[in-house]
Write an enzyme that holds these catalytic residues in place. Structure first.
Site, PDB file in Angstrom:
ATOM      1  N   HIS A 126       0.870  -1.189   0.000  1.00 58.70           N
ATOM      2  CA  HIS A 126       0.000   0.000   0.000  1.00 58.70           C
ATOM      3  C   HIS A 126       0.900   1.230   0.000  1.00 58.70           C
ATOM      4  O   HIS A 126       1.335   1.705   1.046  1.00 58.70           O
ATOM      5  CB  HIS A 126      -0.920  -0.034   1.230  1.00 58.70           C
ATOM      6  CG  HIS A 126      -1.931   1.071   1.235  1.00 58.70           C
ATOM      7  ND1 HIS A 126      -3.148   0.967   1.861  1.00 58.70           N
ATOM      8  CD2 HIS A 126      -1.922   2.318   0.690  1.00 58.70           C
ATOM      9  CE1 HIS A 126      -3.837   2.082   1.704  1.00 58.70           C
ATOM     10  NE2 HIS A 126      -3.098   2.930   0.998  1.00 58.70           N
ATOM     11  N   GLU A 164     -11.605   3.447   5.181  1.00 53.24           N
ATOM     12  CA  GLU A 164     -10.529   4.330   5.643  1.00 53.24           C
ATOM     13  C   GLU A 164     -11.153   5.451   6.479  1.00 53.24           C
ATOM     14  O   GLU A 164     -10.809   5.636   7.632  1.00 53.24           O
ATOM     15  CB  GLU A 164      -9.739   4.899   4.454  1.00 53.24           C
ATOM     16  CG  GLU A 164      -8.602   5.821   4.883  1.00 53.24           C
ATOM     17  CD  GLU A 164      -7.842   6.458   3.713  1.00 53.24           C
ATOM     18  OE1 GLU A 164      -8.308   6.415   2.572  1.00 53.24           O
ATOM     19  OE2 GLU A 164      -6.762   7.031   3.983  1.00 53.24           O
ATOM     20  N   HIS A 212      -9.313   1.076  -1.568  1.00 60.30           N
ATOM     21  CA  HIS A 212      -9.328   1.724  -0.257  1.00 60.30           C
ATOM     22  C   HIS A 212     -10.778   1.630   0.226  1.00 60.30           C
ATOM     23  O   HIS A 212     -11.703   2.040  -0.485  1.00 60.30           O
ATOM     24  CB  HIS A 212      -8.956   3.203  -0.354  1.00 60.30           C
ATOM     25  CG  HIS A 212      -7.491   3.469  -0.583  1.00 60.30           C
ATOM     26  ND1 HIS A 212      -6.764   2.846  -1.566  1.00 60.30           N
ATOM     27  CD2 HIS A 212      -6.629   4.306   0.054  1.00 60.30           C
ATOM     28  CE1 HIS A 212      -5.508   3.292  -1.520  1.00 60.30           C
ATOM     29  NE2 HIS A 212      -5.401   4.173  -0.549  1.00 60.30           N
ATOM     30  N   HIS A 219       1.518   4.829  -2.481  1.00 56.21           N
ATOM     31  CA  HIS A 219       1.192   5.670  -3.647  1.00 56.21           C
ATOM     32  C   HIS A 219       2.490   6.311  -4.119  1.00 56.21           C
ATOM     33  O   HIS A 219       3.118   7.069  -3.358  1.00 56.21           O
ATOM     34  CB  HIS A 219       0.190   6.756  -3.253  1.00 56.21           C
ATOM     35  CG  HIS A 219      -1.081   6.206  -2.676  1.00 56.21           C
ATOM     36  ND1 HIS A 219      -2.238   6.065  -3.422  1.00 56.21           N
ATOM     37  CD2 HIS A 219      -1.376   5.737  -1.432  1.00 56.21           C
ATOM     38  CE1 HIS A 219      -3.189   5.550  -2.651  1.00 56.21           C
ATOM     39  NE2 HIS A 219      -2.690   5.336  -1.439  1.00 56.21           N
ATOM     40  N   ASP A 246       1.933   3.987   2.704  1.00 55.55           N
ATOM     41  CA  ASP A 246       0.914   4.847   2.099  1.00 55.55           C
ATOM     42  C   ASP A 246       1.524   6.025   1.328  1.00 55.55           C
ATOM     43  O   ASP A 246       1.703   5.947   0.116  1.00 55.55           O
ATOM     44  CB  ASP A 246      -0.067   5.335   3.177  1.00 55.55           C
ATOM     45  CG  ASP A 246      -1.446   5.672   2.629  1.00 55.55           C
ATOM     46  OD1 ASP A 246      -1.657   5.531   1.415  1.00 55.55           O
ATOM     47  OD2 ASP A 246      -2.318   6.096   3.418  1.00 55.55           O
ATOM     48  N   ASP A 247       1.840   7.116   2.022  1.00 52.83           N
ATOM     49  CA  ASP A 247       2.397   8.321   1.383  1.00 52.83           C
ATOM     50  C   ASP A 247       3.559   8.822   2.250  1.00 52.83           C
ATOM     51  O   ASP A 247       3.447   9.839   2.946  1.00 52.83           O
ATOM     52  CB  ASP A 247       1.305   9.401   1.299  1.00 52.83           C
ATOM     53  CG  ASP A 247       0.109   8.927   0.493  1.00 52.83           C
ATOM     54  OD1 ASP A 247       0.210   8.875  -0.738  1.00 52.83           O
ATOM     55  OD2 ASP A 247      -0.926   8.583   1.112  1.00 52.83           O
TER      56      ASP A 247
END
Ligand code: ADE
Ligand code: ZN
Length: 333
Positions: A17, A200, A197, A19, A278-279
């Site tokens: 996961h 969330e 997703h 991005h 994630d980010d």
């Protein structure tokens, strides 16, 4: 280095996961913006980092989409993805199944082909240079019209063999999975694996919808599923993996504290849960920092940490042979 961080960094891991646009560090963002003549509201790298304080998902997404506007040509996307793969490999990530958001680029006039060619080239070179294996998942922006997702799928068909799956991200509340049933069906007919997703920021019902309408092979985040006992039982019995992102979920204030992130709860219930970043450019840590934060806050044992890394390979879309090899390698640590 503490015992714990040493142990975590030694473990082979899969990241599921992530991005790519969320790995855009302020240094690269400002350098690319300057090169491409894009105006950003940050005077310095520090200024950008100071702006990264979020109160919810949307406040993060606003800065995320602003940041991606600095990326324009194929080399920009190559540099972005290559830097991530290099960093991930340095943290012992052996398999990375990464998202990109084609519509975040096509809607501002950048060609789908420009984006995917840069990312694909980076994935091939990273495998050569660092031995990291990559899978590419294109995510539809759920707060854009379905017709835009359909156009994006059409554009992707030309690059079918470079893209493993489809995902669903961006603003969740008000954009339920059922909206995308037809485009996911078409993607499945074309052989794409589906993830989304779900749960969330939206209720458990959205997770049910992702399972029933989109036929997802993995759930991203899934925090709200614990509101519905029958959903938890379904996820456990059907062995649907869940990818959690601890530092992200605290940064956007789903949880007050890292100890509230339900990683241990998921393990104890028998959910195939993994830890992911994630980010990372926005949320203060790559995969090892996420593992460390959770392990410390929840007092995870070394055996529980190993279980999570085995789960990450088990949850991946890699071949059974590779999965078995890396799961066995975890046991050797
Ligand atoms: N896009 C990038 N990161 C995201 C996240 N955590 N949730 C939804 N959309 C995203
Ligand atoms: Zn995400």
């Amino acid at each position: 280095m503490t015992n714990l961080s040493d142990f975590i960094s030694k473990l082979p891991k899969a990241e599921l996961h992530l991005h790519l646009e969320g790995t855009l560090e302020p240094e690269m963002m400002l350098e690319k913006a300057k090169k491409n003549g894009i105006k950003l509201p940050y005077k310095s790298i520090e200024d950008a980092r100071n702006a990264y304080r979020f109160k919810d998902l949307q406040s993060f997404l606003d800065l995320y989409y602003l940041g991606v506007s600095s990326l324009v040509d194929e080399q920009d996307f190559f540099d972005l993805a290559y830097a991530y793969f290099k960093k991930a490999a340095s943290q012992n990530v052996r398999r990375a199944e990464v998202f990109f958001d084609p519509q975040a680029h096509t809607r501002r006039g950048v060609d789908f082909g420009t984006v995917i060619k840069g990312i694909h080239r980076a994935a091939v070179k990273a495998e050569d240079d660092f031995g990291i294996s990559a899978g590419i998942i294109m995510s539809f922006l759920r707060d854009m019209p379905v017709s835009s997702a359909e156009e994006t799928l059409e554009q992707a068909l030309q690059y079918r063999s470079w893209i493993m799956g489809v995902g669903l991200d961006s603003k969740e509340l008000g954009n339920p999975p059922s909206k995308f049933e037809n485009v996911f069906k078409r993607a499945s007919d074309e052989g794409f694996i589906a993830v989304a997703h779900a749960g969330e920021e939206a209720p458990a019902e959205y997770v049910w919808e992702a399972i029933k309408f989109l036929k997802v092979a993995r759930i991203d985040h899934g925090y709200h599923m614990f509101e519905d006992q029958s959903l938890v039982i379904y996820v456990v019995h059907n062995r649907i993996p869940v990818t959690m992102c601890p530092l992200a979920s605290v940064a956007v204030e789903y949880f007050k504290d890292i100890k509230d992130v339900p990683v241990k709860k998921a393990i104890d219930l028998g959910i195939i849960v993994s830890i992911n970043s994630d980010d990372p450019a926005y949320f203060g840590g790559y995969i090892n920092e996420n593992y460390e934060a959770v392990a410390e806050a929840l007092n995870l044992t070394f055996s529980e940490i190993k279980q999570i890394t085995k789960n990450s390979f088990l949850s991946s879309f890699w071949s059974d042979k590779e999965k078995e090899k890396y799961i066995a390698n975890v046991d050797k640590i």
